[in-house]
Design a protein around this motif. Structure first.
Motif, PDB file in Angstrom:
ATOM      1  N   VAL A  89       0.841  -1.204   0.000  1.00  0.00           N
ATOM      2  CA  VAL A  89       0.000   0.000   0.000  1.00  0.00           C
ATOM      3  C   VAL A  89       0.870   1.244   0.000  1.00  0.00           C
ATOM      4  O   VAL A  89       0.602   2.224  -0.716  1.00  0.00           O
ATOM      5  CB  VAL A  89      -0.951  -0.017   1.203  1.00  0.00           C
ATOM      6  N   ASP A  90       1.920   1.267   0.824  1.00  0.00           N
ATOM      7  CA  ASP A  90       2.816   2.430   0.885  1.00  0.00           C
ATOM      8  C   ASP A  90       3.479   2.644  -0.461  1.00  0.00           C
ATOM      9  O   ASP A  90       3.659   3.811  -0.899  1.00  0.00           O
ATOM     10  CB  ASP A  90       3.880   2.226   1.971  1.00  0.00           C
ATOM     11  N   ALA A  91       3.807   1.521  -1.180  1.00  0.00           N
ATOM     12  CA  ALA A  91       4.445   1.662  -2.505  1.00  0.00           C
ATOM     13  C   ALA A  91       3.471   2.278  -3.480  1.00  0.00           C
ATOM     14  O   ALA A  91       3.829   3.162  -4.273  1.00  0.00           O
ATOM     15  CB  ALA A  91       4.933   0.299  -2.985  1.00  0.00           C
ATOM     16  N   LEU A  92       2.198   1.805  -3.419  1.00  0.00           N
ATOM     17  CA  LEU A  92       1.190   2.368  -4.316  1.00  0.00           C
ATOM     18  C   LEU A  92       0.933   3.841  -3.965  1.00  0.00           C
ATOM     19  O   LEU A  92       0.728   4.671  -4.848  1.00  0.00           O
ATOM     20  CB  LEU A  92      -0.111   1.564  -4.199  1.00  0.00           C
ATOM     21  N   ALA A  93       0.944   4.119  -2.679  1.00  0.00           N
ATOM     22  CA  ALA A  93       0.724   5.514  -2.276  1.00  0.00           C
ATOM     23  C   ALA A  93       1.852   6.399  -2.791  1.00  0.00           C
ATOM     24  O   ALA A  93       1.650   7.558  -3.169  1.00  0.00           O
ATOM     25  CB  ALA A  93       0.638   5.619  -0.756  1.00  0.00           C
ATOM     26  N   GLY A  94       3.061   5.795  -2.877  1.00  0.00           N
ATOM     27  CA  GLY A  94       4.180   6.597  -3.394  1.00  0.00           C
ATOM     28  C   GLY A  94       4.023   6.878  -4.863  1.00  0.00           C
ATOM     29  O   GLY A  94       4.538   7.872  -5.389  1.00  0.00           O
ATOM     30  N   GLN A  95       3.287   6.020  -5.605  1.00  0.00           N
ATOM     31  CA  GLN A  95       3.073   6.216  -7.037  1.00  0.00           C
ATOM     32  C   GLN A  95       1.838   7.064  -7.329  1.00  0.00           C
ATOM     33  O   GLN A  95       1.569   7.374  -8.476  1.00  0.00           O
ATOM     34  CB  GLN A  95       2.932   4.845  -7.721  1.00  0.00           C
ATOM     35  N   ARG A  96       1.121   7.384  -6.315  1.00  0.00           N
ATOM     36  CA  ARG A  96      -0.133   8.142  -6.500  1.00  0.00           C
ATOM     37  C   ARG A  96       0.089   9.462  -7.221  1.00  0.00           C
ATOM     38  O   ARG A  96      -0.708   9.816  -8.112  1.00  0.00           O
ATOM     39  CB  ARG A  96      -0.809   8.362  -5.144  1.00  0.00           C
ATOM     40  N   PRO A  97       1.091  10.199  -6.930  1.00  0.00           N
ATOM     41  CA  PRO A  97       1.297  11.466  -7.651  1.00  0.00           C
ATOM     42  C   PRO A  97       1.467  11.238  -9.153  1.00  0.00           C
ATOM     43  O   PRO A  97       0.975  12.012  -9.960  1.00  0.00           O
ATOM     44  CB  PRO A  97       2.550  12.042  -7.022  1.00  0.00           C
ATOM     45  N   LEU A  98       2.170  10.131  -9.473  1.00  0.00           N
ATOM     46  CA  LEU A  98       2.359   9.842 -10.898  1.00  0.00           C
ATOM     47  C   LEU A  98       1.045   9.508 -11.555  1.00  0.00           C
ATOM     48  O   LEU A  98       0.777   9.920 -12.691  1.00  0.00           O
ATOM     49  CB  LEU A  98       3.363   8.691 -11.070  1.00  0.00           C
ATOM     50  N   GLU A 110      -1.932  10.494 -10.555  1.00  0.00           N
ATOM     51  CA  GLU A 110      -2.738  11.703 -10.652  1.00  0.00           C
ATOM     52  C   GLU A 110      -2.264  12.571 -11.796  1.00  0.00           C
ATOM     53  O   GLU A 110      -3.071  13.169 -12.513  1.00  0.00           O
ATOM     54  CB  GLU A 110      -2.662  12.482  -9.330  1.00  0.00           C
ATOM     55  N   GLN A 111      -0.962  12.668 -12.006  1.00  0.00           N
ATOM     56  CA  GLN A 111      -0.446  13.472 -13.119  1.00  0.00           C
ATOM     57  C   GLN A 111      -0.830  12.859 -14.439  1.00  0.00           C
ATOM     58  O   GLN A 111      -1.215  13.568 -15.379  1.00  0.00           O
ATOM     59  CB  GLN A 111       1.079  13.573 -12.995  1.00  0.00           C
ATOM     60  N   ALA A 112      -0.767  11.488 -14.507  1.00  0.00           N
ATOM     61  CA  ALA A 112      -1.137  10.794 -15.768  1.00  0.00           C
ATOM     62  C   ALA A 112      -2.613  11.003 -16.048  1.00  0.00           C
ATOM     63  O   ALA A 112      -3.013  11.179 -17.206  1.00  0.00           O
ATOM     64  CB  ALA A 112      -0.803   9.317 -15.665  1.00  0.00           C
ATOM     65  N   ALA A 113      -3.421  10.993 -14.963  1.00  0.00           N
ATOM     66  CA  ALA A 113      -4.853  11.222 -15.157  1.00  0.00           C
ATOM     67  C   ALA A 113      -5.113  12.616 -15.689  1.00  0.00           C
ATOM     68  O   ALA A 113      -6.023  12.815 -16.506  1.00  0.00           O
ATOM     69  CB  ALA A 113      -5.581  11.015 -13.838  1.00  0.00           C
ATOM     70  N   GLN A 114      -4.290  13.567 -15.224  1.00  0.00           N
ATOM     71  CA  GLN A 114      -4.472  14.941 -15.706  1.00  0.00           C
ATOM     72  C   GLN A 114      -4.025  15.063 -17.159  1.00  0.00           C
ATOM     73  O   GLN A 114      -4.602  15.803 -17.943  1.00  0.00           O
ATOM     74  CB  GLN A 114      -3.681  15.927 -14.826  1.00  0.00           C
ATOM     75  N   GLU A 115      -3.005  14.286 -17.575  1.00  0.00           N
ATOM     76  CA  GLU A 115      -2.481  14.394 -18.938  1.00  0.00           C
ATOM     77  C   GLU A 115      -3.241  13.502 -19.917  1.00  0.00           C
ATOM     78  O   GLU A 115      -3.076  13.646 -21.145  1.00  0.00           O
ATOM     79  CB  GLU A 115      -0.998  13.974 -18.950  1.00  0.00           C
ATOM     80  N   LEU A 116      -4.059  12.527 -19.422  1.00  0.00           N
ATOM     81  CA  LEU A 116      -4.758  11.565 -20.285  1.00  0.00           C
ATOM     82  C   LEU A 116      -5.638  12.233 -21.326  1.00  0.00           C
ATOM     83  O   LEU A 116      -5.624  11.841 -22.514  1.00  0.00           O
ATOM     84  CB  LEU A 116      -5.565  10.607 -19.412  1.00  0.00           C
TER      85      LEU A 116
END
Length: 348
Positions: free
Chosen positions: A316-325, A327-333
């Motif tokens: 979970v902590d690893a996935l939480a660390g990727q969350r910003p990426l 969110e950014q990908a969702a914004q760029e999609l």
């Protein structure tokens, strides 16, 4: 000789009193109440014509050296002259300008008469008249009357007897209680009281000196009072400003304590105020963050603890660390999809 004017300048109880005897009058009558000065004026005429005696009883108000009589005479030819007489040992006859004159200046007016003749023939008062009458009667009745007849006074003895009878009827003897005796006693007592109350020249000078001393002392006291008043006002001003002076002294002492401190720039106050405001804002932010942390900690503590989920904590902590990426990908999609659609359209 005729007396035209008598000036009682300083004589007895009189000061600057003038008697005028107009030459055209055949008879002059000087009248006044008791103690008005009639006998004093008669004695003054003798003192003026023949000089003051060595001792005089007329110096009770004015000092003997200050006694002064003025008089104007007319001789048989109608000539007039004015003189003054002062009390002294020599050169007592003065002219109108107060310059010394020899006694010979009066001889043409006196016609050889001396003081004794004047007092017996012209300066008679009541006492002298009675004593002279008694002397004449004692010298022989008829011869005395003959002598008086030569002077134009007739039947004097009969007149004196008549007057004696009238006096006895009026006065009586000294053992009686007649009104005249009572009045005479009162008069004599008043005269003695007057003499006792009279101010002597020396006493007057002493009183004047004492009065001057009192005035000088009063002026000195007034000056002292003025000086004390000025000092009082000065002390009152000091008392009013003393608290302000104490505050000023305290401020000067405090200023002296920081005299070695470096000088700050002119904008130091603004900078300090901005720093204080920033520190206050930071403290408020820290308080808000602390409150947020406390809320999160409380929420975290309220979460149920699932062993299976806790076993996946690392994943979970690893996935939480990727969350910003993500969110950014969702914004760029959307943009990526739009570019892809454009490429497809070109390829078709």
């Amino acid at each position: 000789m005729r007396l035209l004017r008598l000036d009682l300048l300083r004589y007895g109880h009189l000061t600057d009193v003038t008697l005028e005897f107009p030459a055209e009058a055949a008879l002059h009558v000087v009248h006044g109440p008791n103690e008005a000065g009639k006998s004093t004026a008669l004695e003054a005429i003798a003192d003026a014509l023949f000089g003051f005696p060595a001792r005089t009883g007329r110096d009770f108000l004015h000092a003997a050296k200050d006694l002064r009589i003025g008089f104007t005479l007319e001789d048989g030819a109608g000539g007039t002259a004015s003189f003054q007489r002062r009390k002294g040992r020599q050169a007592t006859l003065l002219d109108a300008a107060e310059q010394p004159l020899p006694e010979e200046a009066l001889r043409r007016f006196l016609g050889g008469a001396d003081r004794t003749l004047f007092e017996r023939a012209f300066g008679l008062d009541g006492a002298r008249l009675r004593e002279g009458g008694r002397d004449l009667l004692r010298s022989g009745g008829d011869s005395g009357e003959s002598l008086l007849a030569g002077l134009g006074v007739l039947h004097l003895r009969r007149a004196l007897e008549t007057l004696d009878e009238e006096a006895k009827a009026l006065v009586g003897d000294r053992r009686g209680a007649r009104t005249f005796n009572v009045a005479l006693d009162s008069f004599q007592a008043a005269a003695r009281a007057r003499d006792e109350a009279a101010v002597r020249p020396k006493e007057w000078e002493e009183a004047q000196a004492a009065h001057a001393a009192i005035l000088a002392a009063l002026e000195a006291a007034q000056q002292d009072l003025a000086a004390l008043t000025r000092e009082e006002h000065r002390l009152q001003r000091i008392r009013r400003v003393k608290p302000r002076l104490a505050e000023l002294d305290l401020a000067r002492a405090q200023l002296a304590q920081v005299a070695g401190a470096p000088r700050l720039p002119a904008e130091a106050a603004k900078t300090l105020e901005a720093a204080i405001q920033a520190r206050r804002a930071a403290r408020q932010d820290a308080e808000r963050e602390a409150a947020a942390i406390a809320g999160i900690a409380a929420a975290l503590a309220a979460l149920p603890r699932d062993p299976d989920i806790l076993a996946l904590q690392d994943a979970v902590d690893a996935l939480a660390g990727q969350r910003p990426l993500v969110e950014q990908a969702a914004q760029e999609l959307p943009g990526v999809e739009e570019r892809l659609a454009g490429h497809r359209a070109v390829a078709a």
